[in-house]
Design a protein around this motif. Structure first.
Motif, PDB file in Angstrom:
ATOM      1  N   ILE A 112      16.416 -16.766  24.192  1.00  0.00           N
ATOM      2  CA  ILE A 112      16.299 -18.301  23.888  1.00  0.00           C
ATOM      3  C   ILE A 112      15.912 -18.881  25.274  1.00  0.00           C
ATOM      4  N   GLN A 113      14.994 -19.781  25.348  1.00  0.00           N
ATOM      5  CA  GLN A 113      14.554 -20.308  26.596  1.00  0.00           C
ATOM      6  C   GLN A 113      15.662 -21.122  27.256  1.00  0.00           C
ATOM      7  N   GLY A 114      15.990 -20.920  28.602  1.00  0.00           N
ATOM      8  CA  GLY A 114      16.975 -21.263  29.529  1.00  0.00           C
ATOM      9  C   GLY A 114      18.491 -20.515  29.359  1.00  0.00           C
ATOM     10  N   GLN A 115      18.392 -19.516  28.548  1.00  0.00           N
ATOM     11  CA  GLN A 115      19.607 -18.788  28.823  1.00  0.00           C
ATOM     12  C   GLN A 115      19.372 -17.223  29.507  1.00  0.00           C
ATOM     13  N   VAL A 116      20.227 -16.925  29.954  1.00  0.00           N
ATOM     14  CA  VAL A 116      20.192 -15.898  30.934  1.00  0.00           C
ATOM     15  C   VAL A 116      20.152 -14.505  30.087  1.00  0.00           C
TER      16      VAL A 116
END
Length: 209
Positions: A112-116
């Motif tokens: 998911i975009q933004g998750q490490v």
């Protein structure tokens, strides 16, 4: 009365047999290249999914203009937009394996975009040859094992600076395998003179055990 007793006896002796389906816990992969693999300026990826909708960035001239590189979730592209990589590719991945100069690493989705994104090393490099082989614990990718795993293997030109452009991938439509223990799948890929030998895939064999 005799008939009735026989029926009772027959029903009393009936047994329900439940067959236990032996699903595998590991995946062994062997990839044959036209030349000897090298990890100084190349990376090798196995991408896995529980869906036939698996999508990966393709080599030229089949690239998407908005997402032409083969990068990993969490990386910043030099070409295209981050959103386009997640929308077109990463959203269809259950996880992936990367072979690089530090060894073999596994990363589990969803991405998911933004998750490490966390990568876990699970094997060391072997002596360089035209074979890439490793065994992956499927729990490193899947929380719940699907009935079928869809996969693609991609080779990527990986310069220190500059875009990371995919060079070859499995073009066959049979790149999937049952997760029943003992299942095997061999996928041939055509020789391509326009692709450098260390990045040209000839075959990918997968076994579930």
């Amino acid at each position: 009365m005799i008939l009735f007793n026989c029926l009772i006896f027959s029903f009393g002796c009936a047994r329900t047999v439940t067959q236990i389906v032996p699903y595998g816990k590991q995946m062994t992969v062997e990839v044959t290249l036209r030349g000897t693999w090298e990890v100084e300026s190349s990376r090798y990826y196995l991408v896995l999914s529980n869906s036939s909708d698996l999508r990966v960035p393709l080599p030229p001239p089949q690239q998407l203009p908005e997402a032409p590189e083969f990068i990993e979730p969490g990386m910043t592209p030099q070409l295209g937009s981050t959103e386009a990589y997640y929308r077109n590719f990463f959203s269809s991945w259950a996880g992936y394996v990367v072979m690089e100069n530090g060894g073999f690493f596994a990363a589990k989705g969803p991405f998911i975009q933004g998750q490490v994104v966390s990568r876990e090393v699970f094997a060391n490099l072997k002596e360089a040859s035209n074979k890439i082989t490793f065994t992956l614990d499927l729990s490193q990718i899947f929380d719940t094992l699907p009935d079928t795993i869809y996969f693609d293997f991609v080779t990527v030109d990986w310069p220190d600076s500059g875009p990371k452009i995919p060079q070859d991938h499995l073009t066959s439509t049979n790149a999937y395998i049952s997760t029943l223990s003992g299942s095997s799948q061999s996928v041939d890929d055509p020789e391509e003179e326009g692709v450098s030998a260390p990045l040209n895939i000839l075959n990918c064999r997968v076994v579930i055990q």
